[in-house]
Scaffold this motif. Sequence first.
Motif, PDB file in Angstrom:
ATOM      1  N   ALA A 125      -9.614   9.636   6.103  1.00 22.53           N
ATOM      2  CA  ALA A 125      -9.771  10.761   7.028  1.00 22.53           C
ATOM      3  C   ALA A 125     -10.582  11.881   6.387  1.00 22.53           C
ATOM      4  O   ALA A 125     -11.461  12.474   7.025  1.00 22.53           O
ATOM      5  CB  ALA A 125      -8.394  11.269   7.454  1.00 22.53           C
ATOM      6  N   PHE A 178       0.151   2.940   4.872  1.00 19.53           N
ATOM      7  CA  PHE A 178      -0.876   3.400   5.810  1.00 19.53           C
ATOM      8  C   PHE A 178      -1.391   4.778   5.421  1.00 19.53           C
ATOM      9  O   PHE A 178      -2.603   5.014   5.386  1.00 19.53           O
ATOM     10  CB  PHE A 178      -0.307   3.436   7.233  1.00 19.53           C
ATOM     11  N   TRP A 179      -0.476   5.702   5.093  1.00 19.35           N
ATOM     12  CA  TRP A 179      -0.902   7.060   4.762  1.00 19.35           C
ATOM     13  C   TRP A 179      -1.634   7.117   3.424  1.00 19.35           C
ATOM     14  O   TRP A 179      -2.496   7.961   3.225  1.00 19.35           O
ATOM     15  CB  TRP A 179       0.300   8.004   4.749  1.00 19.35           C
ATOM     16  N   ALA A 188      -4.957   6.135   4.692  1.00 21.76           N
ATOM     17  CA  ALA A 188      -5.502   6.959   5.773  1.00 21.76           C
ATOM     18  C   ALA A 188      -5.941   8.336   5.285  1.00 21.76           C
ATOM     19  O   ALA A 188      -6.941   8.880   5.778  1.00 21.76           O
ATOM     20  CB  ALA A 188      -4.461   7.118   6.886  1.00 21.76           C
ATOM     21  N   GLU A 189      -5.223   8.910   4.320  1.00 21.93           N
ATOM     22  CA  GLU A 189      -5.567  10.267   3.866  1.00 21.93           C
ATOM     23  C   GLU A 189      -6.974  10.343   3.287  1.00 21.93           C
ATOM     24  O   GLU A 189      -7.784  11.174   3.728  1.00 21.93           O
ATOM     25  CB  GLU A 189      -4.537  10.772   2.856  1.00 21.93           C
TER      26      GLU A 189
END
Length: 262
Positions: free
Chosen positions: A42, A34-35, A38-39
């Motif tokens: 975002a 996810f990260w 997501a990074e």
Amino acid sequence: MKTRTPWQVTRSVWYAMFMREALARTTADRFAWFWMLAEPIAMIVIMTAIRTLAMGGGKHISGAEFVPWIITGLFGFYLFRENMMRSLGAVGANQGLFAYRQVKTVDPVLIRCFLEGMLKTFIFMLFIFAGLLLDIGLMPADPLGALFDWLSLWMLGLGTGLTLSALDALVPETGRVMRILSFPLLIISGVILPLNFIPHDLRVYVLWNPIVHGLESLRLSFFPAYRSLDGVDLTYLWFWALSLITLGLILHLRFAMRLKAQ
């Protein structure tokens, strides 16, 4: 019993370490994948919002759309940064493995850089595929050139990682300094702001940064009409990459006993 060649032993060591690192990187944290996604998402959303508010909705860079432009810059920089940052502490994290004489101090660094290159390439491909579905123009105009630019940034990250991993094990403050410098590098490498905005007299100093050459060349491979800085040259980047790889290997060879005994 047949004796294995040194190359066979090395391949076995690398395979075992790769599987260990891959499992630790992708399954140790339930939100690891996810990260990874997501990074960059975002950062893209934040920078698009800032640019929209600050520039009255302008979404274009000279010769390229802003969103594809920033995506290529972010992923190119993340490829370099993750190779550099993940190498810090690689020697210390694998200290127990050095009891086996087949495992060298350089092995965990090489494996981490290879793994990060694979992960970043896979995620970048996902973004390119998503760009095709959303019609945001993220396909490279020169695929082979883009692949070479991507490889060049990876090699620069590998060389930096090899050098810093040895220095970090010898001088622990190295890691702290590099973590502080990672964000300024994002700014001065032209990842989120076009370097054409910099006064002409200062551009010569910006071009001292080899990351700039890799990112600008990558963007040119994606957007042939993109107006890049004059003086972008991948030969300069490769000079840095090969010099850092050589320096890193020398440090690992010269201080092998100290690195194992830290």
